[in-house]
Design a protein around this motif. Structure first.
Motif, PDB file in Angstrom:
ATOM      1  N   SER A 236       0.844  -1.201   0.000  1.00  0.00           N
ATOM      2  CA  SER A 236       0.000   0.000   0.000  1.00  0.00           C
ATOM      3  C   SER A 236       0.876   1.247   0.000  1.00  0.00           C
ATOM      4  N   ARG A 237       1.978   1.196   0.747  1.00  0.00           N
ATOM      5  CA  ARG A 237       2.882   2.349   0.764  1.00  0.00           C
ATOM      6  C   ARG A 237       3.550   2.541  -0.594  1.00  0.00           C
ATOM      7  N   ARG A 238       3.907   1.433  -1.242  1.00  0.00           N
ATOM      8  CA  ARG A 238       4.497   1.544  -2.580  1.00  0.00           C
ATOM      9  C   ARG A 238       3.494   2.159  -3.557  1.00  0.00           C
ATOM     10  N   ALA A 239       2.243   1.741  -3.456  1.00  0.00           N
ATOM     11  CA  ALA A 239       1.218   2.258  -4.361  1.00  0.00           C
ATOM     12  C   ALA A 239       1.025   3.759  -4.168  1.00  0.00           C
ATOM     13  N   ILE A 240       1.007   4.202  -2.916  1.00  0.00           N
ATOM     14  CA  ILE A 240       0.845   5.632  -2.628  1.00  0.00           C
ATOM     15  C   ILE A 240       2.034   6.424  -3.156  1.00  0.00           C
ATOM     16  N   ALA A 241       3.249   5.894  -2.954  1.00  0.00           N
ATOM     17  CA  ALA A 241       4.452   6.571  -3.438  1.00  0.00           C
ATOM     18  C   ALA A 241       4.433   6.671  -4.959  1.00  0.00           C
ATOM     19  N   HIS A 242       4.045   5.590  -5.625  1.00  0.00           N
ATOM     20  CA  HIS A 242       3.964   5.612  -7.089  1.00  0.00           C
ATOM     21  C   HIS A 242       2.938   6.649  -7.560  1.00  0.00           C
ATOM     22  N   HIS A 243       1.800   6.673  -6.912  1.00  0.00           N
ATOM     23  CA  HIS A 243       0.739   7.610  -7.305  1.00  0.00           C
ATOM     24  C   HIS A 243       1.221   9.052  -7.182  1.00  0.00           C
ATOM     25  N   GLU A 244       1.850   9.369  -6.072  1.00  0.00           N
ATOM     26  CA  GLU A 244       2.373  10.718  -5.870  1.00  0.00           C
ATOM     27  C   GLU A 244       3.441  11.047  -6.901  1.00  0.00           C
ATOM     28  N   TRP A 245       4.278  10.067  -7.228  1.00  0.00           N
ATOM     29  CA  TRP A 245       5.350  10.282  -8.206  1.00  0.00           C
ATOM     30  C   TRP A 245       4.764  10.544  -9.585  1.00  0.00           C
ATOM     31  N   TYR A 246       3.759   9.775  -9.988  1.00  0.00           N
ATOM     32  CA  TYR A 246       3.122   9.963 -11.302  1.00  0.00           C
ATOM     33  C   TYR A 246       2.485  11.345 -11.404  1.00  0.00           C
ATOM     34  N   LEU A 247       1.808  11.767 -10.342  1.00  0.00           N
ATOM     35  CA  LEU A 247       1.157  13.081 -10.372  1.00  0.00           C
ATOM     36  C   LEU A 247       2.176  14.206 -10.503  1.00  0.00           C
ATOM     37  N   GLU A 248       3.333  14.038  -9.882  1.00  0.00           N
ATOM     38  CA  GLU A 248       4.381  15.054  -9.956  1.00  0.00           C
ATOM     39  C   GLU A 248       5.124  15.004 -11.299  1.00  0.00           C
ATOM     40  N   LYS A 249       5.283  13.805 -11.841  1.00  0.00           N
ATOM     41  CA  LYS A 249       6.075  13.617 -13.068  1.00  0.00           C
ATOM     42  C   LYS A 249       5.307  14.006 -14.323  1.00  0.00           C
ATOM     43  N   PHE A 250       4.009  13.682 -14.371  1.00  0.00           N
ATOM     44  CA  PHE A 250       3.221  13.879 -15.592  1.00  0.00           C
ATOM     45  C   PHE A 250       2.082  14.867 -15.344  1.00  0.00           C
ATOM     46  N   GLU A 251       2.099  15.967 -16.084  1.00  0.00           N
ATOM     47  CA  GLU A 251       1.038  16.958 -15.946  1.00  0.00           C
ATOM     48  C   GLU A 251      -0.304  16.412 -16.429  1.00  0.00           C
ATOM     49  N   ASP A 252      -0.255  15.479 -17.391  1.00  0.00           N
ATOM     50  CA  ASP A 252      -1.487  14.949 -17.955  1.00  0.00           C
ATOM     51  C   ASP A 252      -1.918  13.637 -17.300  1.00  0.00           C
ATOM     52  N   TYR A 253      -1.367  13.349 -16.131  1.00  0.00           N
ATOM     53  CA  TYR A 253      -1.748  12.109 -15.456  1.00  0.00           C
ATOM     54  C   TYR A 253      -3.221  12.188 -15.065  1.00  0.00           C
ATOM     55  N   PRO A 254      -3.995  11.112 -15.323  1.00  0.00           N
ATOM     56  CA  PRO A 254      -5.443  11.153 -15.046  1.00  0.00           C
ATOM     57  C   PRO A 254      -5.748  11.506 -13.593  1.00  0.00           C
ATOM     58  N   LYS A 255      -6.432  12.616 -13.401  1.00  0.00           N
ATOM     59  CA  LYS A 255      -6.712  13.078 -12.036  1.00  0.00           C
ATOM     60  C   LYS A 255      -7.782  12.228 -11.348  1.00  0.00           C
ATOM     61  N   SER A 256      -8.564  11.491 -12.130  1.00  0.00           N
ATOM     62  CA  SER A 256      -9.598  10.640 -11.534  1.00  0.00           C
ATOM     63  C   SER A 256      -9.028   9.321 -11.029  1.00  0.00           C
ATOM     64  N   ARG A 257      -7.814   9.002 -11.421  1.00  0.00           N
ATOM     65  CA  ARG A 257      -7.198   7.731 -11.016  1.00  0.00           C
ATOM     66  C   ARG A 257      -6.769   7.808  -9.556  1.00  0.00           C
ATOM     67  N   LYS A 258      -7.101   6.780  -8.784  1.00  0.00           N
ATOM     68  CA  LYS A 258      -6.747   6.728  -7.362  1.00  0.00           C
ATOM     69  C   LYS A 258      -5.421   5.982  -7.171  1.00  0.00           C
ATOM     70  N   ALA A 259      -4.930   5.994  -5.949  1.00  0.00           N
ATOM     71  CA  ALA A 259      -3.657   5.332  -5.668  1.00  0.00           C
ATOM     72  C   ALA A 259      -3.801   3.821  -5.598  1.00  0.00           C
ATOM     73  N   LEU A 260      -4.827   3.352  -4.881  1.00  0.00           N
ATOM     74  CA  LEU A 260      -4.879   1.919  -4.591  1.00  0.00           C
ATOM     75  C   LEU A 260      -6.278   1.305  -4.675  1.00  0.00           C
ATOM     76  N   ILE A 261      -7.287   2.031  -4.174  1.00  0.00           N
ATOM     77  CA  ILE A 261      -8.650   1.498  -4.164  1.00  0.00           C
ATOM     78  C   ILE A 261      -9.505   2.277  -5.166  1.00  0.00           C
ATOM     79  N   PRO A 262     -10.010   1.625  -6.210  1.00  0.00           N
ATOM     80  CA  PRO A 262     -10.782   2.321  -7.235  1.00  0.00           C
ATOM     81  C   PRO A 262     -11.886   3.192  -6.656  1.00  0.00           C
ATOM     82  N   PHE A 263     -11.947   4.459  -7.146  1.00  0.00           N
ATOM     83  CA  PHE A 263     -12.989   5.431  -6.799  1.00  0.00           C
ATOM     84  C   PHE A 263     -12.929   5.908  -5.345  1.00  0.00           C
ATOM     85  N   VAL A 264     -12.015   5.386  -4.542  1.00  0.00           N
ATOM     86  CA  VAL A 264     -11.994   5.714  -3.113  1.00  0.00           C
ATOM     87  C   VAL A 264     -10.706   6.388  -2.688  1.00  0.00           C
ATOM     88  N   PHE A 265      -9.565   5.691  -2.888  1.00  0.00           N
ATOM     89  CA  PHE A 265      -8.297   6.183  -2.347  1.00  0.00           C
ATOM     90  C   PHE A 265      -7.135   5.843  -3.278  1.00  0.00           C
TER      91      PHE A 265
END
Length: 265
Positions: A236-265
């Protein structure tokens, strides 16, 4: 193998007590890992750092560190007189375990394309954990796990087995998507698309977490729960770190995409 184990443990009750203690210790290690990961990402892949030891080729690291999770349990089956090996629930649960680690240790490392070297510290810790957990899960299932008659038709076993299969397939498909992000000769990171990645950044991690949660539900033991809990904490920690990294790295990263749990978190 059986002679060695009999030398270490004077009775079945003593070894079962040790297995229980190892399970509680694994949960304590998971909590300690959680605290560490609040301040430090797991040092591998894009988070690799030389301060954690000399680099090990990623394919070599994956192969060697995961192999004990397959070979140690296999030796327990072949040379340690497994008294529960002919019981159907035990066979199916052992099949789930070996199915995962056969793929993870003997197939997955050779499918890796590119990839940054693994720091020795991460490699060594993974190697030790695979020995630890491999012994814990398979020794219990092959020698001590005692299920009631008709357990394979119990809702917990059926639901857990289905979750295991869903998680396993999700994990395999997500790894396939990640391997094929780059065309031959390309370098750099890309946004993963397709499958469960349409909903979460850590699709591969989610798959493995669901897999072992299902395994724990079907197995109904403190040993399987400890493994599922440890997996949840780390991935779960790896997933959160990846999500944060993608958001910082790519301006066009899908904002609706969650870190680990679809539609929730």
């Amino acid at each position: 193998m059986e002679i060695i184990l009999k030398t270490l443990f004077s009775s079945k009750e003593e070894e079962l007590y040790i297995l229980d203690c190892l399970s509680y210790l694994m949960m304590l290690m998971a909590l300690a890992t959680f605290l560490v990961l609040l301040f430090q990402n797991v040092p591998y892949g894009r988070y690799t750092s030389r301060k954690y030891g000399f680099p090990v080729n990623v394919k070599v690291a994956w192969f060697i560190q995961e192999l004990p999770a397959f070979l140690v349990p296999l030796s327990l089956i072949l040379w340690a007189s497994p008294v529960k090996i002919n019981v159907l629930p035990n066979q199916l649960l052992l099949g789930m375990y070996f199915c995962h680690y056969f793929q993870r240790s003997l197939i997955y490392p050779f499918l890796i394309r590119g990839g940054k070297p693994t720091p020795f510290a991460s490699f060594a810790l993974a190697f030790v954990f695979c020995i630890y957990n491999g012994y814990l899960q398979v020794r219990y299932l092959s020698h001590y796990a005692d299920y009631p008659e008709g357990w394979v038709s119990h809702p917990c076993f059926i639901t857990g087995s289905c979750l295991w299969l869903l998680g396993w397939i999700t994990n395999l498909h997500s790894d396939h998507i990640l391997r094929n992000l780059r065309r031959p000769g390309e370098t750099g990171y890309k946004i993963p698309k397709g499958g469960v990645f349409e909903y979460v950044s850590g699709a591969n991690f989610l798959g493995e977490m669901v897999e072992w949660a299902g395994f724990a539900l079907a197995a109904q033991s403190i040993h399987s729960f400890a493994f599922a809990f440890f997996t949840f904490i780390v991935l779960s920690r790896r997933a959160i770190a990846h999500h944060e990294w993608y958001l910082e790295k790519f301006e066009d990263y899908p904002k609706s995409r969650k870190a680990l749990i679809p539609f929730v978190f």
